[in-house]
Design a protein around this motif. Structure first.
Motif, PDB file in Angstrom:
ATOM      1  N   SER A  92       0.854  -1.341   0.207  1.00 50.70           N
ATOM      2  CA  SER A  92      -0.054  -0.309  -0.406  1.00 50.70           C
ATOM      3  C   SER A  92       0.846   1.360   0.189  1.00 50.70           C
ATOM      4  O   SER A  92       2.140   1.216   0.322  1.00 50.70           O
ATOM      5  CB  SER A  92      -0.458  -0.218   1.057  1.00 50.70           C
ATOM      6  OG  SER A  92      -0.532   0.089   2.426  1.00 50.70           O
ATOM      7  N   GLY A  93       0.675   2.194  -0.046  1.00 48.73           N
ATOM      8  CA  GLY A  93       0.609   3.823  -0.365  1.00 48.73           C
ATOM      9  C   GLY A  93       1.522   4.272   1.506  1.00 48.73           C
ATOM     10  O   GLY A  93       2.641   3.829   1.110  1.00 48.73           O
ATOM     11  N   ALA A  94       0.466   3.636   2.370  1.00 50.65           N
ATOM     12  CA  ALA A  94       1.168   3.905   4.108  1.00 50.65           C
ATOM     13  C   ALA A  94       2.508   3.132   4.128  1.00 50.65           C
ATOM     14  O   ALA A  94       3.424   3.584   4.674  1.00 50.65           O
ATOM     15  CB  ALA A  94       0.360   4.007   5.213  1.00 50.65           C
TER      16      ALA A  94
ATOM     17  N   ASN B  58       5.576   4.897   2.038  1.00 50.32           N
ATOM     18  CA  ASN B  58       6.140   5.195   2.669  1.00 50.32           C
ATOM     19  C   ASN B  58       6.966   5.024   4.336  1.00 50.32           C
ATOM     20  O   ASN B  58       7.861   5.846   4.715  1.00 50.32           O
ATOM     21  CB  ASN B  58       4.584   6.431   3.152  1.00 50.32           C
ATOM     22  CG  ASN B  58       4.645   7.833   1.953  1.00 50.32           C
ATOM     23  OD1 ASN B  58       5.280   7.517   1.052  1.00 50.32           O
ATOM     24  ND2 ASN B  58       3.456   7.800   2.224  1.00 50.32           N
TER      25      ASN B  58
ATOM     26  N   PHE C 234      -0.619  14.763   3.172  1.00 49.38           N
ATOM     27  CA  PHE C 234      -1.380  13.214   3.222  1.00 49.38           C
ATOM     28  C   PHE C 234      -0.350  12.357   3.135  1.00 49.38           C
ATOM     29  O   PHE C 234       0.339  12.532   1.789  1.00 49.38           O
ATOM     30  CB  PHE C 234      -2.497  13.085   2.361  1.00 49.38           C
ATOM     31  CG  PHE C 234      -2.851  11.625   3.393  1.00 49.38           C
ATOM     32  CD1 PHE C 234      -3.932  11.706   4.554  1.00 49.38           C
ATOM     33  CD2 PHE C 234      -2.570  10.923   2.338  1.00 49.38           C
ATOM     34  CE1 PHE C 234      -4.459  10.835   4.258  1.00 49.38           C
ATOM     35  CE2 PHE C 234      -3.934   9.659   2.698  1.00 49.38           C
ATOM     36  CZ  PHE C 234      -4.272   9.321   3.722  1.00 49.38           C
ATOM     37  N   HIS C 235       0.317  11.574   3.426  1.00 46.79           N
ATOM     38  CA  HIS C 235       1.070  10.876   3.822  1.00 46.79           C
ATOM     39  C   HIS C 235       0.467   9.209   3.907  1.00 46.79           C
ATOM     40  O   HIS C 235       1.402   8.206   3.997  1.00 46.79           O
ATOM     41  CB  HIS C 235       1.842  10.555   4.061  1.00 46.79           C
ATOM     42  CG  HIS C 235       3.233  12.350   3.970  1.00 46.79           C
ATOM     43  ND1 HIS C 235       3.594  11.978   2.609  1.00 46.79           N
ATOM     44  CD2 HIS C 235       3.723  13.203   4.236  1.00 46.79           C
ATOM     45  CE1 HIS C 235       3.618  13.689   1.832  1.00 46.79           C
ATOM     46  NE2 HIS C 235       3.692  14.205   2.939  1.00 46.79           N
ATOM     47  N   GLY C 236      -1.116   9.327   4.092  1.00 44.56           N
ATOM     48  CA  GLY C 236      -1.180   7.576   4.968  1.00 44.56           C
ATOM     49  C   GLY C 236      -1.338   7.027   6.129  1.00 44.56           C
ATOM     50  O   GLY C 236      -2.169   8.430   7.038  1.00 44.56           O
TER      51      GLY C 236
ATOM     52  N   GLU D 269       5.107  15.709  -2.138  1.00 45.11           N
ATOM     53  CA  GLU D 269       3.839  15.332  -2.983  1.00 45.11           C
ATOM     54  C   GLU D 269       4.396  17.046  -4.013  1.00 45.11           C
ATOM     55  O   GLU D 269       3.994  17.582  -3.358  1.00 45.11           O
ATOM     56  CB  GLU D 269       1.813  15.226  -2.703  1.00 45.11           C
ATOM     57  CG  GLU D 269       2.263  14.222  -1.399  1.00 45.11           C
ATOM     58  CD  GLU D 269       0.905  14.890  -0.982  1.00 45.11           C
ATOM     59  OE1 GLU D 269      -0.070  14.662  -1.480  1.00 45.11           O
ATOM     60  OE2 GLU D 269       0.807  15.868   0.007  1.00 45.11           O
TER      61      GLU D 269
ATOM     62  N   GLU E   9      -5.171  14.619  -1.230  1.00 48.76           N
ATOM     63  CA  GLU E   9      -6.256  14.722  -0.072  1.00 48.76           C
ATOM     64  C   GLU E   9      -6.496  16.075   0.345  1.00 48.76           C
ATOM     65  O   GLU E   9      -7.292  16.445   0.132  1.00 48.76           O
ATOM     66  CB  GLU E   9      -6.152  13.741   0.367  1.00 48.76           C
ATOM     67  CG  GLU E   9      -5.715  12.338   0.452  1.00 48.76           C
ATOM     68  CD  GLU E   9      -6.289  11.771  -0.860  1.00 48.76           C
ATOM     69  OE1 GLU E   9      -8.337  11.777   0.114  1.00 48.76           O
ATOM     70  OE2 GLU E   9      -6.660  10.993  -1.480  1.00 48.76           O
TER      71      GLU E   9
ATOM     72  N   ASP F 225       6.036  11.707  -2.421  1.00 52.60           N
ATOM     73  CA  ASP F 225       5.358  10.771  -2.429  1.00 52.60           C
ATOM     74  C   ASP F 225       4.745  10.825  -3.787  1.00 52.60           C
ATOM     75  O   ASP F 225       3.672  11.728  -4.011  1.00 52.60           O
ATOM     76  CB  ASP F 225       4.568  11.533  -1.053  1.00 52.60           C
ATOM     77  CG  ASP F 225       3.245   9.705  -0.998  1.00 52.60           C
ATOM     78  OD1 ASP F 225       2.699   9.627  -1.903  1.00 52.60           O
ATOM     79  OD2 ASP F 225       3.237  10.212   0.638  1.00 52.60           O
TER      80      ASP F 225
ATOM     81  N   ILE G  24       2.154   9.112  -4.510  1.00 50.02           N
ATOM     82  CA  ILE G  24       1.498   7.247  -4.498  1.00 50.02           C
ATOM     83  C   ILE G  24       0.640   7.899  -5.248  1.00 50.02           C
ATOM     84  O   ILE G  24      -0.421   6.910  -6.267  1.00 50.02           O
ATOM     85  CB  ILE G  24       1.108   7.448  -3.471  1.00 50.02           C
ATOM     86  CG1 ILE G  24       2.551   6.749  -2.919  1.00 50.02           C
ATOM     87  CG2 ILE G  24      -0.048   6.905  -2.998  1.00 50.02           C
ATOM     88  CD1 ILE G  24       2.780   6.616  -1.072  1.00 50.02           C
ATOM     89  N   GLN G  25      -0.073   9.154  -5.225  1.00 48.35           N
ATOM     90  CA  GLN G  25      -1.187   9.580  -6.156  1.00 48.35           C
ATOM     91  C   GLN G  25      -0.731  10.081  -7.235  1.00 48.35           C
ATOM     92  O   GLN G  25      -0.997  10.454  -8.608  1.00 48.35           O
ATOM     93  CB  GLN G  25      -2.174  10.798  -5.613  1.00 48.35           C
ATOM     94  CG  GLN G  25      -3.445  11.045  -5.943  1.00 48.35           C
ATOM     95  CD  GLN G  25      -4.476  11.809  -4.817  1.00 48.35           C
ATOM     96  OE1 GLN G  25      -5.319  12.034  -5.674  1.00 48.35           O
ATOM     97  NE2 GLN G  25      -4.167  11.247  -3.742  1.00 48.35           N
TER      98      GLN G  25
ATOM     99  N   LYS H 144      -0.985   3.231  -5.064  1.00 45.93           N
ATOM    100  CA  LYS H 144      -1.956   3.549  -6.312  1.00 45.93           C
ATOM    101  C   LYS H 144      -2.648   3.410  -7.547  1.00 45.93           C
ATOM    102  O   LYS H 144      -2.381   2.108  -7.776  1.00 45.93           O
ATOM    103  CB  LYS H 144      -2.977   5.052  -6.058  1.00 45.93           C
ATOM    104  CG  LYS H 144      -3.448   5.792  -4.564  1.00 45.93           C
ATOM    105  CD  LYS H 144      -4.222   6.845  -4.710  1.00 45.93           C
ATOM    106  CE  LYS H 144      -4.931   7.466  -3.467  1.00 45.93           C
ATOM    107  NZ  LYS H 144      -3.756   7.700  -2.560  1.00 45.93           N
TER     108      LYS H 144
HETATM  109  C1  LIG Z   1      -3.444   7.383  -1.012  1.00 49.09           C
HETATM  110  C2  LIG Z   1      -2.194   7.738  -0.346  1.00 49.09           C
HETATM  111  C3  LIG Z   1      -1.325   7.217   0.200  1.00 49.09           C
HETATM  112  C4  LIG Z   1      -1.739   6.596   1.288  1.00 49.09           C
HETATM  113  O1  LIG Z   1      -2.296   5.115   0.427  1.00 49.09           O
HETATM  114  P1  LIG Z   1      -2.199   3.775   1.147  1.00 49.09           P
HETATM  115  O2  LIG Z   1      -2.472   2.784   0.153  1.00 49.09           O
HETATM  116  O3  LIG Z   1      -4.429   4.513   1.011  1.00 49.09           O
HETATM  117  O4  LIG Z   1      -2.346   3.662   1.817  1.00 49.09           O
HETATM  118  C5  LIG Z   1       0.011   8.210   1.184  1.00 49.09           C
HETATM  119  N1  LIG Z   1      -0.003   9.345  -0.409  1.00 49.09           N
HETATM  120  C6  LIG Z   1      -0.272   9.982  -0.916  1.00 49.09           C
HETATM  121  C7  LIG Z   1       0.294  10.894  -1.532  1.00 49.09           C
HETATM  122  C8  LIG Z   1      -1.992   9.032  -1.298  1.00 49.09           C
HETATM  123  O5  LIG Z   1      -2.511  10.187  -2.388  1.00 49.09           O
END
Ligand SMILES: *Cc1c(COP(=O)(O)O)cnc(C)c1O
Length: 384
Positions: free
Chosen positions: A94-96, A99, A122-124, A174, A179, A207, A209-210, A236
């Motif tokens: 997962s993203g969290a 990180n 937002f980092h999880g 980011e 978020e 980060d 992730i998004q 993601k």
């Molecule tokens: C969604 C998100 C996360 C967390 O990812 P999860 O898979 O929900 O744990 C971390 N950082 C960013 C920038 C995100 O958009």
């Protein structure tokens, strides 16, 4: 009665099946999906090539553990390294978790603990991810936080220069705060931050992730700015719907993640990794990215043209196919109206409508979505 903890505020639509940019509801209606499962299904729902890759792997093995070499992990890692210009990959679920891996790696490699992150970030939801996150509402009720993080105003170079020092392990940022409301980093800020990191021996963690996996029109959003992060995190969109995350780092970091230093039972699961390899094979292609970037351009052109003068619209922001419509009013009731009109979109904070269509969205789908947005938003009234 539901036996699920009510951690999520659920919408009224229950999906029956989904394909491409469309969700078919159990209510018999069709919805245009401009959420992509929160930036996950970047190739739309059930893309054929990914489905085949998953089915092929299902018939070989599902899980054997990270005690075995697995060429599907090597393949996905090679794609990530090649597309990012980085060298080594740690797979998580997962993203969290990606990180968490990045934070552990940065602390170990630098021998320092202070990490600079930003307000609205937002980092999880894990203890480190939550502590890194620059939003109070995420932390409420959970007691004391991991003390490692300092939160600065986003894009504020002066505040940053005052805080950055030779005790700083890393900066975690980011490129587009997702978020937190679709706020794009300024070129001056990210370039200065990258330079300050290298001057002070701190690591730059982006980060992604998004923003990663093609979302902004490049493989990774940092590539718009010509900087070189030490670590990026992705999740993601990586598996197009199968759970997988990754921390990707520079060669110099290899020795700090040796045998026994970190791990995950499911991390790099072969089914998810097969989905990731198939997804990246399509997205990390110049023609695909070019096409998707031009869809992003079209989306923003139409948003500015059709929504720019609507009274309750404050500002339109974003990058690639990651768009935010900043409203003067709370958006939750508007999202419900949009769903009634056949368009599913996300919030980002209280007052921003967030659009994350699939990267292969069609021109017609973009036109339809903007048309529904225009019809709905022009009827909104500002009540103070
Ligand atoms: C969604 C998100 C996360 C967390 O990812 P999860 O898979 O929900 O744990 C971390 N950082 C960013 C920038 C995100 O958009």
């Amino acid at each position: 009665m539901s036996n699920l903890f009510p951690t999520y505020q659920r919408w009224e639509i229950e999906p029956e099946r989904a394909a491409g940019s469309v969700i078919y509801g159990k209510d018999g209606l069709q919805y245009l999906d401009f959420t992509s499962g929160i930036g996950v299904c970047n190739l739309g729902h059930r893309p054929e090539a990914v489905e085949h890759a998953v089915k092929d792997q299902l018939e070989l093995f599902w899980h054997v553990s990270n005690l075995f070499p697995q060429s599907i992990q090597e393949e996905a890692a090679k794609q990530l390294a090649k597309a990012s210009g980085l060298d080594f990959v740690f797979f998580a679920n997962s993203g969290a978790e990606a990180n968490e891996a990045a934070i552990k790696l940065a602390r170990k490699a630098t021998g320092r603990t202070k990490i600079i992150t930003f307000q609205q970030s937002f980092h999880g939801r894990t203890f480190a991810g939550m502590a890194a996150t620059g939003q109070e509402k995420i932390k409420q009720g959970f007691g004391s936080m991991l003390e490692t993080f300092v939160h600065l105003p986003f894009n504020d170079l002066e505040a940053f220069q005052n805080e950055m020092d030779c005790n700083t392990a890393a900066v975690m940022i980011e490129i587009v705060q997702g978020e937190g409301g679709i706020h794009v980093v300024t070129s001056d800020f990210i370039k200065a931050a990258a330079k300050a990191c290298s001057d002070n021996g701190a690591l730059l963690i982006v980060d992604e992730i998004q923003t990663g996996i093609g979302r902004t029109g490049k493989p990774f959003a940092f590539q718009h700015f010509g900087i070189e992060p030490d670590i990026i995190t992705v999740a993601k969109g990586l598996g197009n719907g199968l759970p997988i995350g990754a921390a990707v780092g520079k060669a110099e970091l290899e020795e700090y993640f040796g045998p026994g230093s970190h791990g995950s039972t499911f991390g790099g699961n072969p089914i998810s990794t097969a989905a990731a390899a198939a997804t990246m094979k399509i997205i990390f292609n110049e023609e695909f990215l070019h096409e998707s970037a031009s869809k992003g351009k079209l989306l923003f052109e139409l948003l500015h043209k059709e929504l720019g003068c609507i009274e309750c619209v404050n500002e339109i922001r974003g990058l690639g196919l990651m768009a935010g419509i900043d409203m003067k009013i709370a958006v939750q009731p508007i999202l419900a109206e949009l769903r009634k009109a056949g368009l599913i979109v996300l919030p980002a904070g209280e007052k921003v409508i967030r659009l994350l269509p699939p990267l292969n969205v069609s021109t017609e789908e973009i036109e339809t979505a903007v048309c529904i947005l225009e019809e709905t938003l022009k009827n909104c009234t500002i009540t103070a």
